[in-house]
Design an enzyme around this catalytic site. Structure first.
Site, PDB file in Angstrom:
ATOM      1  CB  SER A  50      34.714  66.469  38.787  1.00  0.00           C
ATOM      2  OG  SER A  50      35.739  65.605  39.260  1.00  0.00           O
ATOM      3  CG  HIS A 275      38.592  65.479  35.783  1.00  0.00           C
ATOM      4  ND1 HIS A 275      39.657  65.793  36.588  1.00  0.00           N
ATOM      5  CD2 HIS A 275      37.507  65.382  36.604  1.00  0.00           C
ATOM      6  CE1 HIS A 275      39.242  65.896  37.848  1.00  0.00           C
ATOM      7  NE2 HIS A 275      37.949  65.635  37.880  1.00  0.00           N
TER       8      HIS A 275
END
Length: 299
Positions: A50, A275
């Site tokens: 990711s 993230h």
């Protein structure tokens, strides 16, 4: 009993993070390509998890893999002339997904062929249990907010479980790199490290990022150990390692919106929890491009 409750709570928290990381906008075409007319020139294949795919960052082009058209492989491709991109990065991927399909995403190594000139690989975070680690550390923080309950949890057996997990992941990375070289023996292979998630100083920002005070340094050190392992495996496989940690210091999830390149567990910009946001993907693209330029000049 108390340990079982902590495990269940942390697993639920980690599952929520993993679910968010896999959430995307409606699907478009599978993969992405370079500019028109670039086919038959330089072929670039992007492999990864990711941190490569860019979940939630607009525009999402693959719902199964939470892949963004603004992730660093696309940004690198835009700067490299006459380059065609095949991006098979996928949120939640581990090294196993290099050989195994992940939903509608075929085994990632299937995209690597003899025509590949450049292959980037960013993997390993999920092999050591990234989502579970984040969930566990956030969940146990309430038991000793000024201490290091996460460090204590992962060292309860007398051995650091996270350090052991990193060591166990090393041969998996080596196998992936061997698989890339076998499929594309003439390609430039680049291993991309992970960016700075938490303050490099080790000083936390509770409650904005809900880890116990002493665990910020522990998690920082764990990430550095993961990156060091990736760098060693890259050198052993005669691949190039790209350090994305040093260039992102000062832009971790504890910094203010607009300054940070990594979103906290409650993102303020379009990104998955813990993230990179769009600025983070830009920073990783810059690090990859700088390293490629250095390699080209050295050659």
């Amino acid at each position: 009993m108390r340990r079982r409750m902590l495990v269940r709570g942390a697993a639920a928290f980690g599952a929520a993070i993993a679910l968010t990381a896999g959430t995307a906008l409606p699907a478009a075409a599978h993969g992405s390509q370079g500019s028109p007319g670039s086919h038959g020139a330089r072929d670039y294949v992007a492999l990864g998890d990711s941190y490569t795919s860019g979940p939630v960052i607009p525009v999402q082009v693959d719902a199964n893999c939470a892949r963004s058209s603004s992730n660093y492989p696309n940004l690198v491709t835009a700067r490299l002339r006459r380059t065609a991109l095949t991006d098979v990065s996928c949120a939640g991927a581990t090294t196993a997904q290099m050989w195994q399909a992940q939903g509608t995403n075929p085994p990632q190594l299937d995209a690597v062929t003899k025509s590949a000139d450049l292959v980037t690989l960013q993997i390993g975070g999920n092999d050591i249990g990234f989502g579970t680690i984040i969930g566990t550390c956030a969940y146990v923080a309430a038991t000793a907010p000024t201490g290091s309950p996460c460090r204590a949890y992962y060292n309860a057996s007398g051995t650091d479980q996270l350090e052991a997990s990193i060591a166990q992941t090393a041969p998996k990375i080596a196998a992936v790199l061997a698989g890339i070289h076998k499929r594309a023996p003439h390609a430039d292979v680049v291993v991309v490290g992970y960016p700075d998630l938490l303050p490099d100083s080790g000083v936390g920002c509770r409650p904005a990022v809900p880890f116990a005070d002493g665990d910020f340094a522990y998690l920082r050190d764990t990430e550095k150990k993961l990156n060091a392992m990736l760098a060693r495996q890259a050198r052993a496989a005669h691949a190039t390692y790209v350090d994305t940690y040093a260039p992102t210091i000062g832009h971790d999830m504890c910094t203010a919106p607009g300054v940070r390149w990594i979103e906290p567990l409650a993102p303020a910009s379009p990104a998955a929890p813990a993230h990179p946001n769009a600025l983070g993907e830009q920073a990783m693209a810059a690090a990859v491009l700088d390293r490629l330029l250095c390699v080209r000049q050295a050659g």
